[in-house]
Write a protein that holds these residues in place. Sequence first.
Motif, PDB file in Angstrom:
ATOM      1  N   PRO A  38       0.828  -1.474   0.348  1.00 52.57           N
ATOM      2  CA  PRO A  38      -0.470   0.054   0.591  1.00 52.57           C
ATOM      3  C   PRO A  38       0.461   0.861   0.146  1.00 52.57           C
ATOM      4  N   ALA A  39       1.857   1.145   0.160  1.00 55.24           N
ATOM      5  CA  ALA A  39       2.910   2.227   0.430  1.00 55.24           C
ATOM      6  C   ALA A  39       3.579   2.036  -0.567  1.00 55.24           C
ATOM      7  N   PRO A  40       4.070   3.749  -1.579  1.00 58.98           N
ATOM      8  CA  PRO A  40       4.883   3.457  -2.574  1.00 58.98           C
ATOM      9  C   PRO A  40       6.781   3.361  -2.472  1.00 58.98           C
ATOM     10  N   GLY A  41       7.011   3.043  -3.078  1.00 65.06           N
ATOM     11  CA  GLY A  41       8.271   2.383  -2.840  1.00 65.06           C
ATOM     12  C   GLY A  41       9.826   1.979  -3.916  1.00 65.06           C
ATOM     13  N   THR A  42       8.768   1.929  -4.388  1.00 64.02           N
ATOM     14  CA  THR A  42       9.911   1.053  -5.517  1.00 64.02           C
ATOM     15  C   THR A  42       9.751   1.629  -7.223  1.00 64.02           C
ATOM     16  N   PRO A  43      10.695   1.656  -7.593  1.00 62.79           N
ATOM     17  CA  PRO A  43      10.634   2.776  -9.178  1.00 62.79           C
ATOM     18  C   PRO A  43       9.146   1.559 -10.123  1.00 62.79           C
ATOM     19  N   CYS A  44       8.484   2.828 -10.607  1.00 64.56           N
ATOM     20  CA  CYS A  44       7.168   2.357 -11.805  1.00 64.56           C
ATOM     21  C   CYS A  44       7.820   1.916 -12.736  1.00 64.56           C
ATOM     22  N   PRO A  45       7.347   0.180 -12.990  1.00 61.45           N
ATOM     23  CA  PRO A  45       7.288  -0.267 -14.364  1.00 61.45           C
ATOM     24  C   PRO A  45       7.142   0.701 -15.534  1.00 61.45           C
ATOM     25  N   THR A  46       5.684   1.547 -15.189  1.00 63.64           N
ATOM     26  CA  THR A  46       5.154   2.056 -15.800  1.00 63.64           C
ATOM     27  C   THR A  46       6.151   3.450 -16.994  1.00 63.64           C
ATOM     28  N   ILE A  47       7.012   3.888 -16.135  1.00 59.59           N
ATOM     29  CA  ILE A  47       7.617   4.688 -16.366  1.00 59.59           C
ATOM     30  C   ILE A  47       8.811   4.494 -17.140  1.00 59.59           C
ATOM     31  N   THR A  48       8.897   4.806 -18.405  1.00 62.26           N
ATOM     32  CA  THR A  48      10.198   4.131 -18.716  1.00 62.26           C
ATOM     33  C   THR A  48      11.084   5.117 -19.802  1.00 62.26           C
ATOM     34  N   PRO A  49      12.015   4.798 -20.121  1.00 59.23           N
ATOM     35  CA  PRO A  49      13.571   6.394 -20.201  1.00 59.23           C
ATOM     36  C   PRO A  49      12.808   7.051 -21.841  1.00 59.23           C
ATOM     37  N   ALA A  50      12.562   6.142 -21.942  1.00 57.73           N
ATOM     38  CA  ALA A  50      11.241   7.079 -23.623  1.00 57.73           C
ATOM     39  C   ALA A  50      10.234   7.944 -22.820  1.00 57.73           C
ATOM     40  N   LEU A  51       9.174   6.924 -22.421  1.00 56.57           N
ATOM     41  CA  LEU A  51       8.480   7.960 -21.839  1.00 56.57           C
ATOM     42  C   LEU A  51       8.684   9.599 -20.901  1.00 56.57           C
ATOM     43  N   ARG A  52       9.778   9.401 -20.608  1.00 54.31           N
ATOM     44  CA  ARG A  52      10.635  10.561 -20.000  1.00 54.31           C
ATOM     45  C   ARG A  52      10.692  11.432 -20.096  1.00 54.31           C
ATOM     46  N   ALA A  53      11.097  11.085 -22.000  1.00 56.46           N
ATOM     47  CA  ALA A  53      12.102  11.511 -22.835  1.00 56.46           C
ATOM     48  C   ALA A  53      10.834  12.917 -23.164  1.00 56.46           C
ATOM     49  N   MET A  54       9.937  11.791 -23.503  1.00 55.90           N
ATOM     50  CA  MET A  54       8.528  12.341 -24.166  1.00 55.90           C
ATOM     51  C   MET A  54       8.028  13.482 -23.515  1.00 55.90           C
ATOM     52  N   LEU A  55       8.038  13.406 -22.384  1.00 56.42           N
ATOM     53  CA  LEU A  55       7.842  14.396 -21.411  1.00 56.42           C
ATOM     54  C   LEU A  55       8.174  15.819 -21.370  1.00 56.42           C
ATOM     55  N   GLU A  56       9.610  15.561 -21.415  1.00 54.88           N
ATOM     56  CA  GLU A  56      10.599  16.789 -21.221  1.00 54.88           C
ATOM     57  C   GLU A  56      10.408  17.422 -23.112  1.00 54.88           C
ATOM     58  N   ARG A  57       9.639  16.417 -24.273  1.00 51.59           N
ATOM     59  CA  ARG A  57      10.001  16.904 -25.787  1.00 51.59           C
ATOM     60  C   ARG A  57       8.257  17.306 -25.217  1.00 51.59           C
ATOM     61  N   LEU A  58       7.420  17.683 -24.394  1.00 54.51           N
ATOM     62  CA  LEU A  58       6.381  18.331 -24.434  1.00 54.51           C
ATOM     63  C   LEU A  58       6.165  19.446 -24.386  1.00 54.51           C
ATOM     64  N   GLU A  59       7.752  19.675 -23.489  1.00 50.30           N
ATOM     65  CA  GLU A  59       7.671  21.413 -22.745  1.00 50.30           C
ATOM     66  C   GLU A  59       7.588  22.155 -24.155  1.00 50.30           C
ATOM     67  N   PRO A  60       7.115  23.831 -23.711  1.00 44.80           N
ATOM     68  CA  PRO A  60       6.895  23.938 -22.713  1.00 44.80           C
ATOM     69  C   PRO A  60       5.711  24.090 -22.007  1.00 44.80           C
ATOM     70  N   PHE A  61       4.586  22.821 -22.776  1.00 42.37           N
ATOM     71  CA  PHE A  61       3.211  22.072 -22.793  1.00 42.37           C
ATOM     72  C   PHE A  61       3.312  21.458 -21.044  1.00 42.37           C
ATOM     73  N   PRO A  62       3.190  21.803 -20.088  1.00 42.92           N
ATOM     74  CA  PRO A  62       2.738  21.014 -18.619  1.00 42.92           C
ATOM     75  C   PRO A  62       1.894  19.819 -19.045  1.00 42.92           C
ATOM     76  N   ALA A  63       2.995  18.125 -19.074  1.00 42.04           N
ATOM     77  CA  ALA A  63       2.444  17.180 -18.946  1.00 42.04           C
ATOM     78  C   ALA A  63       2.892  15.985 -18.016  1.00 42.04           C
ATOM     79  N   CYS A  64       1.687  15.432 -17.264  1.00 40.69           N
ATOM     80  CA  CYS A  64       2.420  14.271 -16.062  1.00 40.69           C
ATOM     81  C   CYS A  64       1.930  12.889 -16.844  1.00 40.69           C
ATOM     82  N   VAL A  65       2.555  11.680 -15.942  1.00 40.26           N
ATOM     83  CA  VAL A  65       1.727  10.659 -16.021  1.00 40.26           C
ATOM     84  C   VAL A  65       0.893  10.639 -14.897  1.00 40.26           C
ATOM     85  N   GLN A  66      -0.179   9.978 -14.740  1.00 39.65           N
ATOM     86  CA  GLN A  66      -1.133   9.972 -13.806  1.00 39.65           C
ATOM     87  C   GLN A  66      -1.812   8.064 -13.686  1.00 39.65           C
TER      88      GLN A  66
END
Length: 311
Positions: free
Chosen positions: A110-138
């Motif tokens: 129930p408590a977070p504490g390990t890396p999330c397998p959903t968040i890949t390096p490619a997805l992080r790169a996509m979030l960066e490239r979307l700037e200046p538009f705000p973006a997140c993964v929920q």
Amino acid sequence: MSTTVTSPASLRERETDIRRHELAAFLRSRRERITPEQVGLARGARRRTPGLRREEVAQLSAVGVTWYTWLEQARSIQVSAQVLDALARALLLDRSERAHLFALAAATDPAPGTPCPTITPALRAMLERLEPFPACVQNSRYDILAYNRTYGLLMCDLDAIPPEDRNCMWLAFTNDEWRAALANRQETIRTMAGKFRSAMAEHLAEPAWKTLLGRLRAASPEFCEIWERHEVVAPVGDRTKRFVNAHVGGLSLEHTNLWLGPSSGPRLVSYVPVDEESRLRLDRLHALARTSAQAPARPSAQALESVPVTA
């Protein structure tokens, strides 16, 4: 010659028995490696047990001594995620050991504490490239699993928020900055609560969902009042949202969900300006974010560190 056929039920029972014994051995090994001084206990003159005694672990975990003894004896007893969490803390388990404990108990942490397998390096790169538009993964529980720098300043300074509190529902009901940034706050929180109730129907028994619901009920009378209405809202498509940012003022943004799995799973959320003034203000917000943070896309350091793809 006769052939013995093992039924599926017998195989499951055998697997469960193996898990119980592995769990018992693991708990004993972790208990025996911890000195009393590490957890603030006096050693005493007659200590013969290496590490902690069973009653000391029970005391530190706020569980019964008999119950904990049965657990180390691999007896057939039920272990809740909350008790496992308490044991993990009492035994000073690191991230890998904690994950192993919950895996042996066939329970969801129930408590977070390990890396999330959903968040890949490619997805992080996509979030960066979307700037200046705000973006997140929920995910459908509104946990913020990763975000880019502009999103990190959109409603509050997310970097200053403890990882375990990076949840849109929690922030919308408890964080003053986040609340002030929502231009249509009453409508927004009512809609969020309805979506949360609708999504939770598939996760009623999961500890992480129950933990968040319990925290919201305890912290916010406003949430309790809305929750008791039993309103249900289905996920909707793109629509315009208005924010009042503390740094650049009003923003009108088109909200878009890009699903990364089933519709109840994680999604990439982006905000695109609908007018020129909002675009210019987002540019200024992005420039502010670049001066205050270096990381291109910030994962929510908890697992919030471990949210499965189907969360």
